[in-house]
Design a protein around this motif. Structure first.
Motif, PDB file in Angstrom:
ATOM      1  N   VAL A 220       2.678 -99.264  65.778  1.00  0.00           N
ATOM      2  CA  VAL A 220       1.299 -99.602  65.410  1.00  0.00           C
ATOM      3  C   VAL A 220       1.141-101.118  65.321  1.00  0.00           C
ATOM      4  N   THR A 221       2.131-101.808  64.755  1.00  0.00           N
ATOM      5  CA  THR A 221       2.071-103.267  64.675  1.00  0.00           C
ATOM      6  C   THR A 221       2.031-103.892  66.068  1.00  0.00           C
ATOM      7  N   TRP A 222       2.798-103.331  66.996  1.00  0.00           N
ATOM      8  CA  TRP A 222       2.762-103.849  68.367  1.00  0.00           C
ATOM      9  C   TRP A 222       1.390-103.667  68.991  1.00  0.00           C
ATOM     10  N   ALA A 223       0.789-102.489  68.795  1.00  0.00           N
ATOM     11  CA  ALA A 223      -0.533-102.233  69.385  1.00  0.00           C
ATOM     12  C   ALA A 223      -1.592-103.147  68.786  1.00  0.00           C
ATOM     13  N   LEU A 224      -1.476-103.486  67.513  1.00  0.00           N
ATOM     14  CA  LEU A 224      -2.488-104.327  66.862  1.00  0.00           C
ATOM     15  C   LEU A 224      -2.290-105.807  67.159  1.00  0.00           C
ATOM     16  N   ASN A 225      -1.051-106.267  67.213  1.00  0.00           N
ATOM     17  CA  ASN A 225      -0.795-107.703  67.250  1.00  0.00           C
ATOM     18  C   ASN A 225      -0.230-108.209  68.577  1.00  0.00           C
ATOM     19  N   HIS A 226       0.634-107.436  69.208  1.00  0.00           N
ATOM     20  CA  HIS A 226       1.427-107.995  70.307  1.00  0.00           C
ATOM     21  C   HIS A 226       1.105-107.419  71.675  1.00  0.00           C
ATOM     22  N   ALA A 227       0.397-106.318  71.753  1.00  0.00           N
ATOM     23  CA  ALA A 227       0.105-105.743  73.078  1.00  0.00           C
ATOM     24  C   ALA A 227      -0.831-106.666  73.847  1.00  0.00           C
ATOM     25  N   PRO A 228      -0.442-107.113  75.057  1.00  0.00           N
ATOM     26  CA  PRO A 228      -1.288-108.069  75.805  1.00  0.00           C
ATOM     27  C   PRO A 228      -2.320-107.349  76.678  1.00  0.00           C
ATOM     28  N   ASP A 229      -3.429-108.043  76.897  1.00  0.00           N
ATOM     29  CA  ASP A 229      -4.447-107.607  77.865  1.00  0.00           C
ATOM     30  C   ASP A 229      -4.970-106.202  77.576  1.00  0.00           C
ATOM     31  N   VAL A 230      -5.222-105.904  76.314  1.00  0.00           N
ATOM     32  CA  VAL A 230      -5.759-104.586  75.957  1.00  0.00           C
ATOM     33  C   VAL A 230      -7.279-104.659  76.006  1.00  0.00           C
ATOM     34  N   PRO A 231      -7.940-103.862  76.830  1.00  0.00           N
ATOM     35  CA  PRO A 231      -9.401-103.849  76.809  1.00  0.00           C
ATOM     36  C   PRO A 231      -9.912-103.387  75.445  1.00  0.00           C
ATOM     37  N   PRO A 232     -10.926-104.018  74.922  1.00  0.00           N
ATOM     38  CA  PRO A 232     -11.404-103.621  73.586  1.00  0.00           C
ATOM     39  C   PRO A 232     -11.754-102.148  73.491  1.00  0.00           C
ATOM     40  N   GLN A 233     -12.312-101.562  74.555  1.00  0.00           N
ATOM     41  CA  GLN A 233     -12.706-100.162  74.484  1.00  0.00           C
ATOM     42  C   GLN A 233     -11.512 -99.218  74.508  1.00  0.00           C
ATOM     43  N   CYS A 234     -10.320 -99.729  74.836  1.00  0.00           N
ATOM     44  CA  CYS A 234      -9.116 -98.893  74.904  1.00  0.00           C
ATOM     45  C   CYS A 234      -8.204 -99.068  73.695  1.00  0.00           C
ATOM     46  N   LEU A 235      -8.561 -99.974  72.780  1.00  0.00           N
ATOM     47  CA  LEU A 235      -7.658-100.264  71.674  1.00  0.00           C
ATOM     48  C   LEU A 235      -7.460 -99.062  70.754  1.00  0.00           C
ATOM     49  N   ALA A 236      -8.493 -98.313  70.482  1.00  0.00           N
ATOM     50  CA  ALA A 236      -8.369 -97.163  69.577  1.00  0.00           C
ATOM     51  C   ALA A 236      -7.434 -96.107  70.162  1.00  0.00           C
ATOM     52  N   VAL A 237      -7.509 -95.871  71.460  1.00  0.00           N
ATOM     53  CA  VAL A 237      -6.613 -94.896  72.086  1.00  0.00           C
ATOM     54  C   VAL A 237      -5.175 -95.391  72.062  1.00  0.00           C
ATOM     55  N   LEU A 238      -4.970 -96.701  72.290  1.00  0.00           N
ATOM     56  CA  LEU A 238      -3.610 -97.248  72.233  1.00  0.00           C
ATOM     57  C   LEU A 238      -3.024 -97.124  70.820  1.00  0.00           C
ATOM     58  N   ILE A 239      -3.827 -97.394  69.800  1.00  0.00           N
ATOM     59  CA  ILE A 239      -3.338 -97.244  68.416  1.00  0.00           C
ATOM     60  C   ILE A 239      -3.048 -95.775  68.113  1.00  0.00           C
ATOM     61  N   GLY A 240      -3.852 -94.867  68.647  1.00  0.00           N
ATOM     62  CA  GLY A 240      -3.590 -93.444  68.452  1.00  0.00           C
ATOM     63  C   GLY A 240      -2.267 -93.015  69.053  1.00  0.00           C
ATOM     64  N   LEU A 241      -1.945 -93.543  70.249  1.00  0.00           N
ATOM     65  CA  LEU A 241      -0.639 -93.245  70.844  1.00  0.00           C
ATOM     66  C   LEU A 241       0.488 -93.829  69.993  1.00  0.00           C
ATOM     67  N   ALA A 242       0.318 -95.078  69.530  1.00  0.00           N
ATOM     68  CA  ALA A 242       1.352 -95.708  68.706  1.00  0.00           C
ATOM     69  C   ALA A 242       1.568 -94.956  67.400  1.00  0.00           C
ATOM     70  N   ASN A 243       0.536 -94.307  66.914  1.00  0.00           N
ATOM     71  CA  ASN A 243       0.663 -93.551  65.668  1.00  0.00           C
ATOM     72  C   ASN A 243       1.607 -92.362  65.823  1.00  0.00           C
ATOM     73  N   HIS A 244       1.793 -91.885  67.035  1.00  0.00           N
ATOM     74  CA  HIS A 244       2.662 -90.728  67.289  1.00  0.00           C
ATOM     75  C   HIS A 244       3.975 -91.118  67.962  1.00  0.00           C
ATOM     76  N   ALA A 245       4.189 -92.393  68.221  1.00  0.00           N
ATOM     77  CA  ALA A 245       5.396 -92.826  68.930  1.00  0.00           C
ATOM     78  C   ALA A 245       6.546 -93.049  67.962  1.00  0.00           C
ATOM     79  N   HIS A 246       7.762 -93.117  68.497  1.00  0.00           N
ATOM     80  CA  HIS A 246       8.936 -93.472  67.710  1.00  0.00           C
ATOM     81  C   HIS A 246       8.944 -94.982  67.465  1.00  0.00           C
ATOM     82  N   ALA A 247       9.949 -95.440  66.720  1.00  0.00           N
ATOM     83  CA  ALA A 247      10.017 -96.867  66.410  1.00  0.00           C
ATOM     84  C   ALA A 247      10.184 -97.724  67.663  1.00  0.00           C
ATOM     85  N   ASN A 248      10.775 -97.145  68.697  1.00  0.00           N
ATOM     86  CA  ASN A 248      10.950 -97.898  69.951  1.00  0.00           C
ATOM     87  C   ASN A 248       9.767 -97.705  70.889  1.00  0.00           C
ATOM     88  N   GLY A 249       8.728 -97.002  70.456  1.00  0.00           N
ATOM     89  CA  GLY A 249       7.537 -96.824  71.269  1.00  0.00           C
ATOM     90  C   GLY A 249       7.575 -95.659  72.230  1.00  0.00           C
TER      91      GLY A 249
END
Length: 211
Positions: free
Chosen positions: A6-35
């Motif tokens: 989740v920290t990577w999706a919020l702070n470090h993920a590059p070139d994330v379209p604003p309209q796709c950020l919520a979906v990326l955070i949703g995926l990170a919420n279910h991922a392991h520590a290594n993504g």
């Protein structure tokens, strides 16, 4: 849930379209520590992002095109029925963007608990207890008194009536010079059977001698 993903999706993920950020955070919420191994259903991602399932599908295609997510090991969902298996995604956590100099790295979310907790501030002020008035020594009065609850109590000291009776008997003895007989039923020493203070034969002898 992985705080690292989740920290990577919020702070470090590059070139994330604003309209796709919520979906990326949703995926990170279910991922392991290594993504890796994130496989939420598209319905759940739509619930997270407040979007339709069709919009979530477009966001997933866009994130995959930009290289932010990629298909992972699909064996993680082998225990589910074939017609209900969601796609397993891995996050490209190796891709990172530099943080602006204006952002303090210490302000980023950190895993674990803080090592130091500030002491609570007591703003209640000093408490002042009201002084208890000194009522002095308690003196018990004699005689019959009434308590606040309506009950009465009696002193153990003799009343004035008993004291007056004792004084009256003392004055009577002093006036006659002799104390009354201790035995109220004493008999006359000369005529047995007659009371000593009211002997009939003794009165008769006195009357006969006087005549």
């Amino acid at each position: 849930m992985s705080i690292e993903a989740v920290t990577w999706a919020l702070n470090h993920a590059p070139d994330v379209p604003p309209q796709c950020l919520a979906v990326l955070i949703g995926l990170a919420n279910h991922a392991h520590a290594n993504g890796r191994a994130a496989y939420p259903t598209q319905d759940r991602l739509a619930h997270y992002a407040r979007k339709s399932v069709r919009s979530v599908q477009r966001d997933l295609d866009e994130l995959a095109r930009r290289g932010l997510i990629r298909r992972g090991d699909q064996r993680h969902t082998a225990f589910l029925p074939a017609d209900r298996r969601p796609v397993v995604w891995d996050l490209a956590m190796e891709r990172r963007r530099p943080l602006p100099d204006a952002l303090d790295p210490l302000a980023e979310p950190q895993s674990g608990r803080p090592t130091e907790v500030p002491d609570p501030v007591d703003n209640r002020g000093d408490a002042h207890d009201a002084p208890v008035p000194d009522r002095g020594d308690v003196h018990v009065r004699t005689g019959r008194r009434t308590r606040p609850d309506g009950a009465t109590y009696t002193s153990y000291k003799p009343s004035l009536t008993v004291q007056n009776q004792t004084r009256a008997r003392t004055r009577t003895r002093a006036f006659h010079g002799t104390a009354p007989p201790t035995n109220p039923i004493a008999h006359c020493p000369r005529h047995r059977g007659s009371p000593a203070g009211n002997c009939g034969p003794c009165r008769s002898e006195l009357l006969a001698g006087g005549s």
